[in-house]
Design an enzyme around this catalytic site. Structure first.
Site, mmCIF file in Angstrom:
data_model
loop_
_atom_site.group_PDB
_atom_site.id
_atom_site.type_symbol
_atom_site.label_atom_id
_atom_site.label_comp_id
_atom_site.label_asym_id
_atom_site.label_seq_id
_atom_site.Cartn_x
_atom_site.Cartn_y
_atom_site.Cartn_z
ATOM 1 C CE LYS A 20 -3.411 -2.274 2.983
ATOM 2 N NZ LYS A 20 -4.288 -2.166 4.310
ATOM 3 C CE1 TYR A 37 -5.702 -3.058 -0.323
ATOM 4 C CE2 TYR A 37 -6.600 -5.794 -0.702
ATOM 5 C CZ TYR A 37 -5.984 -4.928 0.686
ATOM 6 O OH TYR A 37 -6.186 -4.818 1.240
HETATM 7 N N1 GLU Z 1 -4.644 -8.740 1.886
HETATM 8 C C1 GLU Z 1 -5.237 -8.280 3.358
HETATM 9 C C2 GLU Z 1 -6.066 -8.099 3.168
HETATM 10 O O1 GLU Z 1 -6.984 -7.794 2.370
HETATM 11 C C3 GLU Z 1 -3.845 -7.116 4.080
HETATM 12 C C4 GLU Z 1 -3.824 -6.796 4.960
HETATM 13 C C5 GLU Z 1 -2.561 -7.036 5.545
HETATM 14 O O2 GLU Z 1 -1.431 -7.004 4.997
HETATM 15 O O3 GLU Z 1 -2.639 -5.948 6.986
HETATM 16 O O4 GLU Z 1 -7.078 -8.947 3.602
#
Ligand code: GLU
Length: 305
Positions: free
Chosen positions: A64, A188
């Site tokens: 992110k 995503y």
């Molecule tokens: N791919 C994970 C989700 O969307 C990411 C969450 C994380 O790494 O904190 O649940």
């Protein structure tokens, strides 16, 4: 530096038992919870590592930070019309604030905020263009063309991502997403499924420690004011409802991922990546945070120093 990294791992090792591997994404549940690695990249681009620092892991939400840098470069400050920059005090996948705040996520590092960022990064291109941008950035900054998406993890996330789809549909109903929900969530899931080692990740994050410039080549990766703002968002929002605790203990901008990685930025010094898959209740690596705490105690690199 070799001694400092070895000491940080020794201090962190007992904390592996305090956490639990993420199991809501089936592919992540299979990872060995005893893994522990750390790497540090300095202003010459040199990378030190210790423990399991060469083993690729799922970077998950650490992605992110990089999509935020890319989206800010692509659309500029207008990004902030669709996502805020306040700590949420909530879990990464919480839906409660989204309703009272009319679909505008609190910040770009919680899941809904990151999906808004990815939607903006996609723009009017196919979803895969965002992933191509992300991989190009990570490969260039990690100095490693082998960085790629772990297809098994991506498939596992897509097959079980009901909550993230719910968040995306909710935002769509408020007009916060320009693309189709499935286009955005697919991109995503793929960004979260990028696999990198601590060494690669520490090198890739280095520009954030040097005002947006790759300190080795001198090339600007993002504008200085953006790098500072990304760091500020990491400091305040990088660990969800655990962000205050991380700032209190470590005092560096950081971003956790449920794969057990943490990227921490020591402005003017370098970039640190740690990996240990067992997580605390907020999804931050238990031993990873302990390793960073030990490293900062030894080096004095807290931004509050
Ligand atoms: N791919 C994970 C989700 O969307 C990411 C969450 C994380 O790494 O904190 O649940």
């Amino acid at each position: 530096m070799d001694d400092i990294l070895a000491e940080a791992l020794a201090a962190a090792a007992p904390h592996r038992a305090a956490g639990k591997v993420a199991d809501y994404i089936p592919a992540l549940a299979k990872v060995d919870p005893s893994k522990l690695g750390i790497a540090f990249a300095d202003k010459g681009g040199r990378v030190w590592g210790a423990g399991d620092c060469d083993e690729p892991f799922s970077i998950q939400s650490i992605s992110k930070v990089f999509t935020l840098a890319l989206a800010l470069d692509r659309v500029g400050a207008k990004l902030w019309e669709r996502v805020g920059r306040e700590p949420s005090g909530s879990a990464f996948n919480s839906i409660v604030q989204l309703e009272s705040e009319r679909g505008k996520p609190r910040n770009p590092l919680i899941n809904p905020g990151a999906m808004v960022v990815t939607d903006q990064l996609i723009g009017d291109r196919p979803g895969e263009a965002a992933i191509a941008d992300l991989l190009a950035l990570l490969r260039a900054q990690a100095r490693d063309e082998s960085v790629t998406v772990d297809e098994e993890v991506a498939h596992s996330e897509a097959a079980t991502g009901a909550r993230n789809r719910a968040l995306a549909w909710f935002m769509k109903s408020f007009g916060m997403l320009s693309n189709d929900v499935e286009t955005v969530v697919e991109a995503y899931f793929r960004q979260c499924s990028v696999a990198m080692s601590c060494r690669q990740l520490a090198r890739a994050g280095l520009f954030l420690a040097f005002d947006g410039r790759d300190p080795e080549s001198g090339v600007e990766v993002t504008a200085w004011h953006r790098a500072r703002r990304i760091n500020s968002v990491m400091m305040l929002c990088g660990h969800y409802d655990n962000s205050g605790e991380f700032a209190f203990r470590v005092g560096l901008p950081g971003k956790s991922g449920v794969g057990g990685g943490i990227l921490a930025i020591a402005p003017g010094h370098g970039s640190i990546a740690v990996w240990s898959p067992a997580l605390n209740a907020s999804g931050t690596s238990a031993a990873g945070a302990a390793a960073l705490e030990a490293l900062v105690e030894r080096t004095g690199w807290s931004v509050f120093f």
